[in-house]
Design an enzyme around this catalytic site. Structure first.
Site, short mmCIF file in Angstrom:
data_model
loop_
_atom_site.label_atom_id
_atom_site.label_comp_id
_atom_site.label_asym_id
_atom_site.label_seq_id
_atom_site.Cartn_x
_atom_site.Cartn_y
_atom_site.Cartn_z
N SER A 148 -2.46 -0.67 -5.71
CA SER A 148 -3.40 -1.00 -6.79
C SER A 148 -3.67 0.20 -7.69
CB SER A 148 -4.71 -1.52 -6.19
OG SER A 148 -5.25 -0.54 -5.34
N PHE B 109 0.87 -1.19 0.00
CA PHE B 109 0.00 0.00 0.00
C PHE B 109 0.91 1.24 0.00
CE2 PHE B 109 -2.24 -3.34 2.35
CZ PHE B 109 -3.43 -3.45 1.64
N CYS C 206 -5.28 3.11 9.98
CA CYS C 206 -5.78 4.49 10.15
C CYS C 206 -7.29 4.50 10.38
CB CYS C 206 -5.39 5.35 8.95
SG CYS C 206 -5.95 4.70 7.39
N ASP D 194 0.53 -0.44 5.18
CA ASP D 194 -0.17 0.82 5.49
C ASP D 194 -1.45 0.89 4.66
OD1 ASP D 194 -0.86 3.32 6.38
OD2 ASP D 194 0.58 4.39 5.11
N1 SAH Z 1 1.75 4.27 2.67
C1 SAH Z 1 1.26 5.37 1.88
C2 SAH Z 1 -0.22 5.64 2.11
C3 SAH Z 1 -1.12 4.48 1.80
S1 SAH Z 1 -2.76 4.96 1.51
C4 SAH Z 1 2.06 6.61 2.20
O1 SAH Z 1 2.73 6.65 3.24
O2 SAH Z 1 2.06 7.57 1.42
C5 SAH Z 1 -3.49 3.49 1.01
C6 SAH Z 1 -3.13 3.04 -0.39
O3 SAH Z 1 -3.68 1.76 -0.55
C7 SAH Z 1 -3.66 3.88 -1.54
O4 SAH Z 1 -2.58 4.31 -2.33
C8 SAH Z 1 -4.55 2.92 -2.35
O5 SAH Z 1 -4.39 3.07 -3.75
C9 SAH Z 1 -4.01 1.59 -1.92
N2 SAH Z 1 -4.93 0.43 -1.98
C10 SAH Z 1 -6.22 0.35 -1.57
N3 SAH Z 1 -6.68 -0.90 -1.70
C11 SAH Z 1 -5.66 -1.65 -2.18
C12 SAH Z 1 -5.49 -3.03 -2.50
N4 SAH Z 1 -6.48 -3.89 -2.31
N5 SAH Z 1 -4.31 -3.43 -2.96
C13 SAH Z 1 -3.27 -2.57 -3.12
N6 SAH Z 1 -3.37 -1.27 -2.83
C14 SAH Z 1 -4.54 -0.80 -2.36
#
Ligand code: SAH
Length: 397
Positions: free
Chosen positions: A255, A233, A341, A301
């Protein structure tokens, strides 16, 4: 702010039930619609006097005609000059930042209830400010003008952009708004936190363009990170970029293709080589764990899985699965940085899930740090909703 109750009496008054009063006495600042006498004559977003059922004055609040949160308390005193109060609170929020901010030109300047300005979020990205209003009161044109003028005067940005979340505007029954420049001409910039540089594009991306609440956790994670790292993520590379100087290889997974495109630009900006994979994190972790891939550092995250109490059980299952698969893949001595979060997932719940996951995969973990959101997202102890981010850093035996 005038102290004379006779002046405050000119404001419309809202009566609060005994249950609402006890909530306010506990130090909370919200009163739910079910705890007020509904009065259709009060204009949306109005400044109101608040009393108990017998008419005893309790303070001044901002009213919403739409939200389940009908009142957000501003002060236990009578308030008549809202612009003056807002200006003073903006100054106080900026003074607070001067005490807690270092190593960054990007931080949250105003965190709604956390800075006693309910309904307002302001983030700073170097020379750009991003403003988001969440309530009828903050969306009122005269209030917006006061905010913009005061922020300009204090912080002298090259641009102020407005961030719009249609879902929130709908809940507050506010007309749709297009995101755009409110002041100045600049809406893109480069900001620096912990010596890592990031692009900021004022009108794109999720949230306000970056996850400022993780800033202190990025630095903490980098301290323990080593070897081969996987940032799951990863969005625009917040953790991955902080790990790149410490780890032999870094892979980021998300994703969202646009997020990864920006992540790649950020990597180039810092002269780093990072591998980005567009995938569903659940599928990828399942496949990688089955293929017995191994890492020394894993970051988790995910987005908020529990958007409400109702979805808590499903959310906890999601967190457990992610943590379980990650622990499986960590080499002995590995570091897990795992975040949630979701406000509805308490820190105790979160740690319990982590403990369960570790038992299930027969790995012993020790908590190196139990962390929360960066200090520019202040937590007001009597307003539990201001505390939402959990970030555990664990050593895996
Ligand atoms: N760690 C990042 C913030 C993550 S926010 C930072 O510090 O900047 C959550 C992220 O999860 C988003 O970018 C979203 O696109 C992604 N996301 C949501 N569902 C997902 C999934 N099933 N698989 C992969 N990514 C996902």
């Amino acid at each position: 702010m005038l102290k004379s109750p006779t002046v405050a009496a000119a404001l419309p008054t809202v009566k609060v039930s005994a249950r609402g009063v006890s909530r306010l006495k506990s130090g909370h600042v919200w009163v739910y619609r079910s705890d007020i006498n509904s009065d259709d004559s009060i204009p949306p977003g109005a400044l109101v006097g608040v009393t108990d059922e017998r008419g005893k004055f309790l303070g001044t609040a901002l009213y919403s005609s739409a939200s389940q949160i009908a009142l957000r308390m501003l002060s236990p005193q009578p308030v008549t000059d809202l612009p003056a109060l807002l200006r003073q609170r903006i100054e106080a929020a900026i003074a607070y930042r001067a005490q807690v901010i270092s190593d960054t030109d990007a931080y949250r300047v105003i965190f709604s209830e956390g800075d006693f300005i309910p309904g307002l979020i302001v983030d700073r990205y170097n020379d750009i400010l991003s403003l988001q209003v969440l309530t009828q009161a903050m969306d009122a044109e005269p209030v917006r003008q006061v905010l913009i003028q005061k922020l300009n005067e204090e912080l002298k940005p090259a641009g102020i952009v407005e961030r719009v979340e249609p879902r929130i505007r709908e809940l507050e029954q506010l007309p749709p708004r297009t995101p755009g420049l409110l002041y100045g001409e600049k809406k893109d910039t480069v900001f620096t936190m912990n010596n890592v540089r990031f692009h900021y594009c004022g009108l794109e991306g999720q949230k306000t363009g970056a996850f400022l609440d993780q800033r202190e956790n990025y630095a903490a994670a980098a301290q323990y990170a080593h070897g081969e790292a996987l940032d799951v993520f990863c969005y625009q590379g917040g953790f991955a970029l902080h790990l790149a100087g410490r780890c032999s290889t870094v892979t980021g997974v998300d994703s969202s293709r646009p997020a990864l495109e920006m992540a790649e630009q950020n990597a180039a900006l810092n002269g780093r080589e990072i591998e980005w994979i567009e995938a569903n994190a659940f599928d990828l972790l399942k496949d990688y764990a089955a293929a017995r891939r191994q890492y020394d550092t894993i970051i988790l995250d995910p987005p908020a899985f529990a958007k409400s109490k109702r979805t808590l059980e499903t959310a906890l299952r999601g967190y457990k699965e992610l943590n379980l698969r990650s622990l499986k893949m960590l080499r002995p001595g590995g570091t897990l940085v795992t975040c949630s979060c979701s406000y509805h997932v308490s820190q105790a719940d979160f740690l319990e899930i982590l403990a369960e996951a570790s038992r299930d995969v027969h790995r012993t973990i020790r908590i190196l740090e139990n962390r929360t959101q960066a200090r520019d997202h202040p937590i007001v102890l009597t307003v539990p909703e201001t505390a939402y981010l959990k970030c555990a850093i664990a050593h895996c035996k």
